[in-house]
Design a protein around this motif. Structure first.
Motif, PDB file in Angstrom:
ATOM      1  N   GLU A 167     -40.276  -8.799 -22.568  1.00 56.29           N
ATOM      2  CA  GLU A 167     -40.279  -8.119 -21.435  1.00 56.29           C
ATOM      3  C   GLU A 167     -38.860  -8.701 -20.339  1.00 56.29           C
ATOM      4  O   GLU A 167     -39.043  -7.600 -18.964  1.00 56.29           O
ATOM      5  N   ASN A 168     -39.270  -9.638 -19.893  1.00 56.44           N
ATOM      6  CA  ASN A 168     -37.546  -9.642 -19.834  1.00 56.44           C
ATOM      7  C   ASN A 168     -36.236  -9.312 -20.259  1.00 56.44           C
ATOM      8  O   ASN A 168     -35.076  -9.465 -19.323  1.00 56.44           O
ATOM      9  N   VAL A 169     -36.781  -8.112 -21.016  1.00 54.58           N
ATOM     10  CA  VAL A 169     -35.048  -7.726 -21.407  1.00 54.58           C
ATOM     11  C   VAL A 169     -33.641  -7.534 -20.222  1.00 54.58           C
ATOM     12  O   VAL A 169     -33.018  -7.887 -19.932  1.00 54.58           O
ATOM     13  N   LYS A 170     -34.446  -6.437 -19.284  1.00 52.29           N
ATOM     14  CA  LYS A 170     -33.620  -6.193 -17.888  1.00 52.29           C
ATOM     15  C   LYS A 170     -33.486  -6.725 -16.951  1.00 52.29           C
ATOM     16  O   LYS A 170     -31.889  -6.718 -16.546  1.00 52.29           O
ATOM     17  N   LEU A 171     -34.164  -7.865 -17.152  1.00 53.08           N
ATOM     18  CA  LEU A 171     -33.976  -9.219 -16.177  1.00 53.08           C
ATOM     19  C   LEU A 171     -33.177  -9.694 -16.438  1.00 53.08           C
ATOM     20  O   LEU A 171     -31.908 -10.378 -16.559  1.00 53.08           O
ATOM     21  N   MET A 172     -32.538  -9.904 -17.963  1.00 51.81           N
ATOM     22  CA  MET A 172     -31.572 -10.647 -18.894  1.00 51.81           C
ATOM     23  C   MET A 172     -30.408 -10.117 -17.867  1.00 51.81           C
ATOM     24  O   MET A 172     -29.562 -10.340 -18.039  1.00 51.81           O
ATOM     25  N   GLU A 173     -30.188  -8.696 -18.306  1.00 53.93           N
ATOM     26  CA  GLU A 173     -29.158  -7.992 -18.517  1.00 53.93           C
ATOM     27  C   GLU A 173     -28.772  -8.139 -17.113  1.00 53.93           C
ATOM     28  O   GLU A 173     -27.655  -8.249 -17.057  1.00 53.93           O
ATOM     29  N   GLN A 174     -29.525  -8.032 -15.638  1.00 52.24           N
ATOM     30  CA  GLN A 174     -29.593  -8.313 -14.464  1.00 52.24           C
ATOM     31  C   GLN A 174     -28.746  -9.830 -14.511  1.00 52.24           C
ATOM     32  O   GLN A 174     -27.976 -10.155 -13.553  1.00 52.24           O
ATOM     33  N   ILE A 175     -29.226 -10.669 -14.638  1.00 50.36           N
ATOM     34  CA  ILE A 175     -28.175 -12.081 -14.661  1.00 50.36           C
ATOM     35  C   ILE A 175     -26.575 -11.793 -15.250  1.00 50.36           C
ATOM     36  O   ILE A 175     -26.110 -12.526 -14.799  1.00 50.36           O
ATOM     37  N   LEU A 176     -27.276 -10.819 -16.578  1.00 56.07           N
ATOM     38  CA  LEU A 176     -25.411 -10.634 -16.762  1.00 56.07           C
ATOM     39  C   LEU A 176     -24.824 -10.209 -15.724  1.00 56.07           C
ATOM     40  O   LEU A 176     -23.315 -10.491 -15.597  1.00 56.07           O
ATOM     41  N   SER A 177     -25.390  -9.026 -15.431  1.00 57.19           N
ATOM     42  CA  SER A 177     -24.470  -7.704 -14.979  1.00 57.19           C
ATOM     43  C   SER A 177     -24.112  -8.877 -13.427  1.00 57.19           C
ATOM     44  O   SER A 177     -23.247  -8.094 -12.788  1.00 57.19           O
ATOM     45  N   SER A 178     -24.368  -9.593 -13.194  1.00 57.37           N
ATOM     46  CA  SER A 178     -24.621 -10.176 -11.634  1.00 57.37           C
ATOM     47  C   SER A 178     -23.982 -11.844 -11.672  1.00 57.37           C
ATOM     48  O   SER A 178     -23.933 -12.866 -11.149  1.00 57.37           O
ATOM     49  N   ASP A 179     -23.024 -11.784 -12.391  1.00 59.91           N
ATOM     50  CA  ASP A 179     -22.315 -13.272 -13.356  1.00 59.91           C
ATOM     51  C   ASP A 179     -22.778 -14.399 -13.194  1.00 59.91           C
ATOM     52  O   ASP A 179     -22.324 -15.270 -12.762  1.00 59.91           O
ATOM     53  N   GLY A 180     -23.615 -13.254 -13.581  1.00 60.30           N
ATOM     54  CA  GLY A 180     -24.890 -14.833 -13.879  1.00 60.30           C
ATOM     55  C   GLY A 180     -24.652 -15.391 -15.777  1.00 60.30           C
ATOM     56  O   GLY A 180     -23.764 -14.800 -16.076  1.00 60.30           O
ATOM     57  N   LEU A 181     -25.485 -16.894 -15.911  1.00 60.92           N
ATOM     58  CA  LEU A 181     -25.399 -17.064 -16.999  1.00 60.92           C
ATOM     59  C   LEU A 181     -26.865 -17.506 -18.024  1.00 60.92           C
ATOM     60  O   LEU A 181     -27.472 -17.882 -17.987  1.00 60.92           O
ATOM     61  N   MET A 182     -26.412 -16.951 -19.331  1.00 58.45           N
ATOM     62  CA  MET A 182     -27.055 -17.080 -20.470  1.00 58.45           C
ATOM     63  C   MET A 182     -27.142 -18.058 -21.028  1.00 58.45           C
ATOM     64  O   MET A 182     -25.557 -18.341 -22.105  1.00 58.45           O
ATOM     65  N   LEU A 183     -27.602 -19.416 -21.547  1.00 57.45           N
ATOM     66  CA  LEU A 183     -27.138 -20.587 -22.417  1.00 57.45           C
ATOM     67  C   LEU A 183     -28.558 -21.013 -23.425  1.00 57.45           C
ATOM     68  O   LEU A 183     -29.606 -20.923 -23.036  1.00 57.45           O
TER      69      LEU A 183
END
Length: 271
Positions: A167-183
């Motif tokens: 359900e959080n695919v869009k949130l993950m994409e938004q994090i990455l497009s907003s200069d955030g980080l997935m770890l």
């Protein structure tokens, strides 16, 4: 002595070796193991392929001995991962003003509001907001940070080719497009399970100055994160509610037992 490369570390992990043991090894040790264990050569070939796939998807893998590996993770001793996999703004790993805002997936509206409120408050004070991309409080904290134009790190218990929860695919994409980080410490293809999510929780605590529990019941994975925070000497806070309920029983327990300092919220709740 020469240290292990990422693919060599991943091969040993695939064989079931613990990270604390891997971090003691050098290249000479690995070469000797390669001669003695034919299965390790197969694992190394698979690790090479996996590493290439991750690089193609802009995932940066950082071994524990690299200069760019976060000092805060090194400081947790035996709990330090042998390698982390990152996608997005790896510059956030060097930031010293990170605050974790966490809580239950099944939080009630007050718990989600608390996570959003404190996520926004500390993001507006230019802190990096750390959370776990789960539904409920994690989602609220990440969204609050993004809504305020802040920077956030999502630490997950699965490979970065998977979004958990879906359900959080869009949130993950938004994090990455907003200069955030997935770890993650898990390579591509690894799915989240209870053990990996608990392990993920220790990284949330380790990378943060402080951990804030928005809301959780008496039995919750969030309490693992709070335990790690105390183990690592981090500041620990739990939101205080005017009315104690089953949904926030974990907060009450931590506060009453002196395991977390209370953060007061809206005094007009439950009027």
């Amino acid at each position: 002595m020469e240290q292990l490369n990422v693919d060599e570390i991943m091969a040993l992990q695939a064989l079931g070796m613990k990270d604390a043991e891997i971090r003691k090894l050098h290249l000479d040790d690995f070469d000797r193991m390669l001669e003695e264990n034919p299965d390790l050569e197969d694992m190394l070939d698979k690790a090479n392929d996996l590493f290439d796939r991750q690089e193609e998807q802009s995932v940066v893998s950082i071994p524990w001995h690299a200069a760019s590996f976060p000092e805060r993770l090194k400081k947790i001793g035996r709990d330090c991962p042998a390698v982390i996999h990152c996608k997005g703004n790896i510059g956030l790993l060097t930031r010293t003003n990170a605050i974790a805002v966490i809580g239950a997936r099944a939080a009630d509206k007050y718990g989600n509001e608390a996570a959003y409120c404190f996520g926004m408050k500390f993001a507006e004070e230019e802190n990096v907001i750390v959370s776990g991309l789960a539904l409920g409080c994690d989602t609220a904290a990440h969204k609050a940070c993004l809504d305020s134009g802040g920077e956030t790190i999502a630490i997950v218990g699965n490979g970065l080719d998977i979004c958990h929860p879906k359900e959080n695919v869009k949130l993950m994409e938004q994090i990455l497009s907003s200069d955030g980080l997935m770890l993650s410490e898990q390579p591509f293809g690894v799915k989240a399970n209870p053990r990996r999510l608990v392990a993920r929780n220790r990284l949330q605590a380790a990378l943060s100055n402080a951990v804030i529990l928005a809301q959780c019941p008496a039995q919750s994975g969030s309490l693992h994160t709070m335990r790690f925070a105390r183990m690592y000497g981090k500041e620990s806070y739990a939101v205080g509610f005017r009315k104690w309920t089953v949904a926030n029983a974990g907060n009450r327990m931590l506060i009453e037992e002196g395991l977390a300092e209370m953060l007061p919220f809206f005094e007009n709740w439950y009027s």
